[in-house]
Design a protein around this motif. Sequence first.
Motif, PDB file in Angstrom:
ATOM      1  N   PRO A   1       0.811  -1.234   0.000  1.00 46.82           N
ATOM      2  CA  PRO A   1       0.000   0.000   0.000  1.00 46.82           C
ATOM      3  C   PRO A   1       0.840   1.277   0.000  1.00 46.82           C
ATOM      4  O   PRO A   1       0.500   2.253  -0.684  1.00 46.82           O
ATOM      5  CB  PRO A   1      -0.822  -0.138   1.288  1.00 46.82           C
ATOM      6  N   SER A   2       1.928   1.272   0.756  1.00 52.05           N
ATOM      7  CA  SER A   2       2.790   2.468   0.793  1.00 52.05           C
ATOM      8  C   SER A   2       3.462   2.694  -0.556  1.00 52.05           C
ATOM      9  O   SER A   2       3.564   3.832  -1.042  1.00 52.05           O
ATOM     10  CB  SER A   2       3.852   2.310   1.887  1.00 52.05           C
ATOM     11  N   PHE A   3       3.933   1.626  -1.202  1.00 46.18           N
ATOM     12  CA  PHE A   3       4.583   1.764  -2.500  1.00 46.18           C
ATOM     13  C   PHE A   3       3.608   2.256  -3.556  1.00 46.18           C
ATOM     14  O   PHE A   3       3.975   3.062  -4.424  1.00 46.18           O
ATOM     15  CB  PHE A   3       5.201   0.435  -2.938  1.00 46.18           C
TER      16      PHE A   3
ATOM     17  N   ALA B   1       1.102   4.220  -3.033  1.00 46.50           N
ATOM     18  CA  ALA B   1       0.888   5.649  -2.792  1.00 46.50           C
ATOM     19  C   ALA B   1       2.092   6.462  -3.278  1.00 46.50           C
ATOM     20  O   ALA B   1       1.928   7.519  -3.901  1.00 46.50           O
ATOM     21  CB  ALA B   1       0.647   5.887  -1.303  1.00 46.50           C
ATOM     22  N   LEU B   2       3.307   5.987  -3.004  1.00 45.55           N
ATOM     23  CA  LEU B   2       4.510   6.701  -3.429  1.00 45.55           C
ATOM     24  C   LEU B   2       4.643   6.718  -4.954  1.00 45.55           C
ATOM     25  O   LEU B   2       5.190   7.664  -5.519  1.00 45.55           O
ATOM     26  CB  LEU B   2       5.750   6.047  -2.814  1.00 45.55           C
ATOM     27  N   ARG B   3       4.136   5.684  -5.608  1.00 47.01           N
ATOM     28  CA  ARG B   3       4.235   5.592  -7.072  1.00 47.01           C
ATOM     29  C   ARG B   3       3.475   6.713  -7.764  1.00 47.01           C
ATOM     30  O   ARG B   3       3.806   7.095  -8.897  1.00 47.01           O
ATOM     31  CB  ARG B   3       3.695   4.230  -7.513  1.00 47.01           C
ATOM     32  N   ALA B   4       2.453   7.260  -7.091  1.00 41.51           N
ATOM     33  CA  ALA B   4       1.628   8.304  -7.703  1.00 41.51           C
ATOM     34  C   ALA B   4       2.242   9.695  -7.592  1.00 41.51           C
ATOM     35  O   ALA B   4       1.713  10.647  -8.172  1.00 41.51           O
ATOM     36  CB  ALA B   4       0.243   8.304  -7.058  1.00 41.51           C
ATOM     37  N   ILE B   5       3.359   9.840  -6.858  1.00 40.50           N
ATOM     38  CA  ILE B   5       3.970  11.165  -6.686  1.00 40.50           C
ATOM     39  C   ILE B   5       4.730  11.541  -7.950  1.00 40.50           C
ATOM     40  O   ILE B   5       5.582  10.784  -8.412  1.00 40.50           O
ATOM     41  CB  ILE B   5       4.922  11.158  -5.471  1.00 40.50           C
ATOM     42  N   PRO B   6       4.481  12.722  -8.544  1.00 39.69           N
ATOM     43  CA  PRO B   6       5.207  13.133  -9.745  1.00 39.69           C
ATOM     44  C   PRO B   6       6.698  13.337  -9.458  1.00 39.69           C
ATOM     45  O   PRO B   6       7.107  13.595  -8.316  1.00 39.69           O
ATOM     46  CB  PRO B   6       4.535  14.458 -10.134  1.00 39.69           C
ATOM     47  N   SER B   7       7.507  13.255 -10.510  1.00 40.45           N
ATOM     48  CA  SER B   7       8.963  13.355 -10.348  1.00 40.45           C
ATOM     49  C   SER B   7       9.380  14.711  -9.785  1.00 40.45           C
ATOM     50  O   SER B   7      10.251  14.795  -8.902  1.00 40.45           O
ATOM     51  CB  SER B   7       9.646  13.119 -11.694  1.00 40.45           C
ATOM     52  N   LEU B   8       8.766  15.799 -10.271  1.00 41.92           N
ATOM     53  CA  LEU B   8       9.168  17.131  -9.820  1.00 41.92           C
ATOM     54  C   LEU B   8       8.826  17.378  -8.359  1.00 41.92           C
ATOM     55  O   LEU B   8       9.417  18.241  -7.715  1.00 41.92           O
ATOM     56  CB  LEU B   8       8.519  18.203 -10.699  1.00 41.92           C
ATOM     57  N   ALA B   9       7.864  16.615  -7.827  1.00 46.75           N
ATOM     58  CA  ALA B   9       7.516  16.798  -6.419  1.00 46.75           C
ATOM     59  C   ALA B   9       8.629  16.322  -5.496  1.00 46.75           C
ATOM     60  O   ALA B   9       8.702  16.763  -4.336  1.00 46.75           O
ATOM     61  CB  ALA B   9       6.222  16.048  -6.103  1.00 46.75           C
TER      62      ALA B   9
END
Length: 278
Positions: free
Chosen positions: A117-119, A121-129
């Motif tokens: 579940p944590s991975f 969620a982290l996968r959805a974060i854009p690169s520039l963020a």
Amino acid sequence: MSADPNAIPGLRSARRRPLRLLHLLHRPKRALGLAPPALLLGGVEVAVRAGWVNGHLLPAPSDVVGSLLGLGAADVGGHVLASTLRVAVGFLIGALLALLVGALVGLSRTAEALLDPSFQALRAIPSLAWVPLLLLWLGIDEAPKLVLIAIGAFFPVYMGTLSGIRDVDRKLVELARLYGLGGAALARRVLLPAASPAVLTGLRNGLSLAWMFMVAAELIAATRGLGYLLTDGREMGRADLVFAAILLLAALGKLSDGLMRRWERRTLAWRDSVGAAA
């Protein structure tokens, strides 16, 4: 005593001749992939020279090549080498971690419930963020750039490894257990080989995403690299430098993907599939 057919030179060459003919027939099909970019570049060249398109906004391909030649081989080679090394190191770090974690999560329901579940969620974060956070944590040296590229490579490889292991045919596992395989032997001899097509697809996707994250990584106070060349061209209002960097990125991405695809074909030569037959 019958003679060995392979020992007869004429027969051996006759067997090889159809294979060579098939190889020659495949060459025109491979060349078809060059037609769309060649037509596009030729159309842009004609449109700019005819005055139909503003050359300052969309430079002609010949002007882009001239800009690269104007930079000099040493300068262009330095940018290409810097970006390639960052992608290679970052991809290696991210892919190795993803293979280990993906195998752990795929083989253990407890690890899946704890980590997946944590991975996701982290996968959805854009690169520039990630950029401002990595700047705060790691400064402006090479470390944040490599970490950002590793993050980009991690998730496709992780997803490929996880899905590959989870999609292994249950009958194969049951048959292996009937033969006494279990634990590490079952993972090494059944699960991982059966999951290798999905794993290799994840590696190819991870490598492509590593090149994309490299551009974002080189926004972090870089002085060399194709991402820096993109930024430099934008700040100076030179579309020719921007397109030169884009074309170099496309060529390097295609080259690396081609090498990965060749390795994938050799590794999966045992498969009797439509793609392997083609």
